[in-house]
Design a protein around this motif. Structure first.
Motif, short mmCIF file in Angstrom:
data_model
loop_
_atom_site.label_atom_id
_atom_site.label_comp_id
_atom_site.label_asym_id
_atom_site.label_seq_id
_atom_site.Cartn_x
_atom_site.Cartn_y
_atom_site.Cartn_z
N VAL A 161 36.46 39.37 23.69
CA VAL A 161 35.54 38.35 23.19
C VAL A 161 34.54 38.09 24.32
O VAL A 161 34.93 37.62 25.39
CB VAL A 161 36.32 37.07 22.84
CG1 VAL A 161 35.36 35.97 22.37
CG2 VAL A 161 37.36 37.36 21.76
N LEU A 162 33.29 38.45 24.11
CA LEU A 162 32.33 38.41 25.22
C LEU A 162 31.95 36.99 25.58
O LEU A 162 31.69 36.15 24.71
CB LEU A 162 31.08 39.20 24.86
CG LEU A 162 31.29 40.69 24.62
CD1 LEU A 162 29.95 41.36 24.35
CD2 LEU A 162 31.97 41.36 25.81
N CYS A 163 31.87 36.75 26.86
CA CYS A 163 31.50 35.42 27.39
C CYS A 163 30.54 35.60 28.56
O CYS A 163 30.56 36.65 29.23
CB CYS A 163 32.72 34.71 27.96
SG CYS A 163 34.03 34.37 26.80
N LYS B 12 48.96 35.34 43.19
CA LYS B 12 47.99 34.58 42.40
C LYS B 12 47.68 33.28 43.14
O LYS B 12 48.57 32.45 43.36
CB LYS B 12 48.59 34.27 41.02
CG LYS B 12 47.68 33.43 40.17
CD LYS B 12 48.26 33.23 38.79
CE LYS B 12 47.28 32.40 37.96
NZ LYS B 12 47.68 32.32 36.59
N VAL B 13 46.42 33.09 43.50
CA VAL B 13 46.03 31.89 44.24
C VAL B 13 45.97 30.71 43.27
O VAL B 13 45.31 30.79 42.23
CB VAL B 13 44.68 32.12 44.94
CG1 VAL B 13 44.15 30.82 45.53
CG2 VAL B 13 44.85 33.17 46.03
N VAL B 14 46.67 29.64 43.63
CA VAL B 14 46.69 28.47 42.74
C VAL B 14 46.11 27.22 43.40
O VAL B 14 45.79 26.25 42.72
CB VAL B 14 48.12 28.18 42.21
CG1 VAL B 14 48.56 29.25 41.23
CG2 VAL B 14 49.13 28.04 43.34
N GLU C 238 45.51 39.76 45.37
CA GLU C 238 45.35 40.11 43.95
C GLU C 238 46.57 39.59 43.18
O GLU C 238 47.70 39.79 43.61
CB GLU C 238 45.20 41.63 43.80
CG GLU C 238 45.36 42.18 42.40
CD GLU C 238 44.42 41.56 41.35
OE1 GLU C 238 43.23 41.39 41.65
OE2 GLU C 238 44.91 41.26 40.24
N GLN C 239 46.30 38.97 42.04
CA GLN C 239 47.42 38.38 41.29
C GLN C 239 48.31 39.41 40.60
O GLN C 239 49.51 39.20 40.45
CB GLN C 239 46.89 37.39 40.25
CG GLN C 239 46.06 38.03 39.15
CD GLN C 239 45.51 37.02 38.14
OE1 GLN C 239 45.71 35.83 38.29
NE2 GLN C 239 44.81 37.50 37.14
N ALA C 240 47.72 40.54 40.22
CA ALA C 240 48.49 41.53 39.45
C ALA C 240 49.50 42.24 40.36
O ALA C 240 49.37 42.26 41.57
CB ALA C 240 47.54 42.55 38.82
C1 LIG Z 1 32.67 45.60 27.36
C2 LIG Z 1 32.15 45.55 28.76
C3 LIG Z 1 31.38 46.60 29.25
C4 LIG Z 1 30.87 46.55 30.55
N1 LIG Z 1 30.11 47.59 31.01
C5 LIG Z 1 29.60 47.55 32.26
C6 LIG Z 1 28.81 48.63 32.76
O1 LIG Z 1 28.59 49.62 32.06
N2 LIG Z 1 28.33 48.54 34.03
C7 LIG Z 1 28.59 47.46 34.84
O2 LIG Z 1 28.13 47.43 36.00
N3 LIG Z 1 29.34 46.43 34.38
C8 LIG Z 1 29.86 46.44 33.14
N4 LIG Z 1 30.63 45.41 32.68
C9 LIG Z 1 30.87 44.25 33.55
C10 LIG Z 1 31.96 44.53 34.58
O3 LIG Z 1 33.13 45.01 33.96
C11 LIG Z 1 32.29 43.24 35.34
O4 LIG Z 1 31.11 42.56 35.67
C12 LIG Z 1 33.03 43.57 36.63
O5 LIG Z 1 34.20 44.28 36.35
C13 LIG Z 1 33.34 42.27 37.39
O6 LIG Z 1 34.07 42.59 38.54
P1 LIG Z 1 34.74 41.43 39.38
O7 LIG Z 1 35.44 42.10 40.51
O8 LIG Z 1 33.74 40.37 39.68
O9 LIG Z 1 35.80 40.74 38.41
P2 LIG Z 1 37.10 41.35 37.72
O10 LIG Z 1 36.97 42.80 37.46
O11 LIG Z 1 37.43 40.46 36.57
O12 LIG Z 1 38.23 41.19 38.85
C14 LIG Z 1 38.79 39.95 39.15
C15 LIG Z 1 40.15 40.20 39.79
O13 LIG Z 1 40.67 38.96 40.26
C16 LIG Z 1 42.03 38.87 39.95
N5 LIG Z 1 42.34 37.43 39.89
C17 LIG Z 1 41.90 36.53 38.97
N6 LIG Z 1 42.36 35.30 39.27
C18 LIG Z 1 43.11 35.42 40.41
C19 LIG Z 1 43.82 34.51 41.22
N7 LIG Z 1 43.88 33.21 40.92
N8 LIG Z 1 44.47 34.97 42.33
C20 LIG Z 1 44.42 36.30 42.65
N9 LIG Z 1 43.76 37.22 41.91
C21 LIG Z 1 43.09 36.78 40.82
C22 LIG Z 1 42.14 39.60 38.61
O14 LIG Z 1 43.48 40.02 38.35
C23 LIG Z 1 41.18 40.76 38.82
O15 LIG Z 1 41.82 41.88 39.41
C24 LIG Z 1 31.15 45.43 31.37
C25 LIG Z 1 31.94 44.38 30.89
C26 LIG Z 1 32.43 44.43 29.60
C27 LIG Z 1 33.27 43.29 29.10
#
Ligand SMILES: Cc1cc2nc3c(=O)[nH]c(=O)nc-3n(C[C@H](O)[C@H](O)[C@H](O)COP(=O)(O)OP(=O)(O)OC[C@H]3O[C@@H](n4cnc5c(N)ncnc54)[C@H](O)[C@@H]3O)c2cc1C
Length: 409
Positions: free
Chosen positions: A275-277, A133-135, A35-37
């Protein structure tokens, strides 16, 4: 391909990465998560959990832990943001649970992340490293090596990019550039319950749908807190993530909304803005021993509240494929994406459709209110079957999981 008993490297310790670590370790697979954080962290906001993800919690042995923190709302209530009139409500009690076997829940994100983190920490097969952080990534015939910004290298049998919307690993695997800006802005805040006017405290997920805006409120943490989400259309922003918002613009966009919405907006001094994407769906997000999971694979708008739920489903599905192929990772990853891409693609597409639906104007808004207002709870449940139902819908891309993905271990 030579067998490799090294760990699976997981890049990213969000909800998806931690769920994948746990699911793989439960299949006897060693995991090294990066995890990068500085520490594992989630946004201080709420998240909705559909019954489909409770099916996964059961497989992962997390049902009690999640339920301990969750609020189980009585209804999903939709109101018209301009007139304030109720459009429809979906009861989430007995009938809903009988239909989908599992509940609908609301949870504080840090609590969900901590449940996953604590479960991972109890498993010897999982190593969790922060500030990494993986680069750079190199794939060889029988292993994968990553380099981190801090100058460390890690080698494993395979690699899972669970690094979110702005995924570095996706650029190596897919190479399709930046995600698409939706033109929709979200402001989020959490309020202590004492600051929510009593007549607006409901044990429900309540939202007001307006013209190019909508507003959501629901209780968290046993009713200690309320989660507030305000969404509006704006082309002012190119991209961004988690910055402080401009309340003046927020109030301007919601100027035509009814009293409860404006009262609640007025309670918050400091909002965080997103900003939603998203991206259009793809069907191939693996290259040999490298695959993607969660937002890295299929980022979606939040309108079906399913991004995190899909990431956790991915984790369970992927671990099952790894077990079935006896850790032949290229074969497992190909089978995993084959099992997942239609379901996750459908959620990505439908999330966009729902965004338009919630923000409809003019005739479309009238039609939406009439159509939804005429629905019985049973008809509403039918419409949710593809997403929440055990077979994931009768639509032809029905049972995308194999039975081993959805039954308790
Ligand atoms: C406004 C909003 C509301 C939402 N509501 C819902 C909901 O009600 N229910 C639901 O199911 N989903 C909801 N979502 C979606 C949900 O938040 C995401 O889909 C989910 O958190 C994605 O999880 P993830 O682990 O894939 O990615 P992330 O949570 O983005 O985690 C990625 C992790 O990777 C780490 N990282 C990134 N790059 C690197 C690197 N190079 N090296 C090491 N670590 C790295 C980051 O620090 C982070 O900790 C919502 C999203 C938004 C924006």
């Amino acid at each position: 391909m030579t067998e490799n008993s090294g760990p699976v490297l997981i890049v990213g310790g969000g909800i998806g990465g931690l769920a994948a670590a746990l699911a793989l370790a439960q299949k006897g697979c060693p995991v090294q998560l990066l995890e990068q954080a500085l520490e594992f962290n989630e946004v201080g906001a709420g998240i909705q959990l559909g019954p489909n993800v409770f099916r996964m919690f059961e497989v992962l042995g997390l049902t009690d832990a999640v339920s301990g923190y969750a609020v189980f709302p009585e209804n999903l209530i939709m109101l018209d943001a301009i007139t304030g009139e109720e459009v429809t409500r979906v009861p989430l009690g007995e009938g809903f649970r009988a239909k989908f076997k599992y509940p609908y829940a609301l949870i504080y994100r840090p609590d969900l992340l901590n449940v996953l983190l604590e479960a991972c920490r109890k498993v010897d097969l999982i190593r969790l490293d922060t500030s990494q952080k993986v680069v750079a990534v190199e794939q060889h015939a029988d292993d994968v090596t990553v380099r981190t910004e801090a100058g460390r290298t890690y080698t494993g049998a395979a690699l899972i990019g669970a690094d979110g919307l702005w995924s570095t690993i996706r650029q190596i695997v897919v190479g399709d550039g930046k995600p698409q800006v939706a033109g929709h802005i979200t402001y989020r805040a959490v309020l202590p319950t004492t600051e929510v006017p009593e007549h607006l405290r409901r044990w429900s997920m309540t939202f007001w749908a307006g013209e190019k805006v909508h507003f959501v409120i629901y209780p968290l943490r046993g009713g200690e807190l309320y989660n507030l989400v305000a969404v509006f259309h704006s082309n002012r922003y190119e991209e961004g993530w988690d910055s402080f918002g401009d309340p003046a613009e927020l109030h301007e966009r919601f100027a035509k909304t009814c009293e409860p919405v404006r009262t609640l907006l007025g309670k918050i001094e400091s909002w965080r803005m997103w900003v939603l994407c998203d991206r259009p769906p793809i069907k191939d997000w693996s290259r040999g021993r490298i695959t993607l999971l969660g937002d890295a694979a299929h980022p979606m708008l939040q309108y079906l509240a399913q991004g995190a739920c899909m990431a956790i489903e991915d984790a369970v599905c992927l671990a099952n494929r790894v077990e079935e192929t006896q850790r032949n990772f290229p074969a497992a990853f190909a089978a995993y994406q084959q099992a997942r891409y239609l379901r996750t693609g459908r959620v990505q597409i439908m999330a966009r459709v729902y965004g338009e639906f919630y923000h409809a104007s003019g005739v479309a808004r009238e039609l939406r209110n009439l159509m939804l207002g005429a629905r019985t709870p049973e008809q509403a449940f039918e419409a949710m079957e593809w997403l929440y139902g055990e077979d994931f819908g009768p639509t032809g891309y029905g049972r995308v999981f194999q039975s081993s993905d959805v039954s308790a271990p």
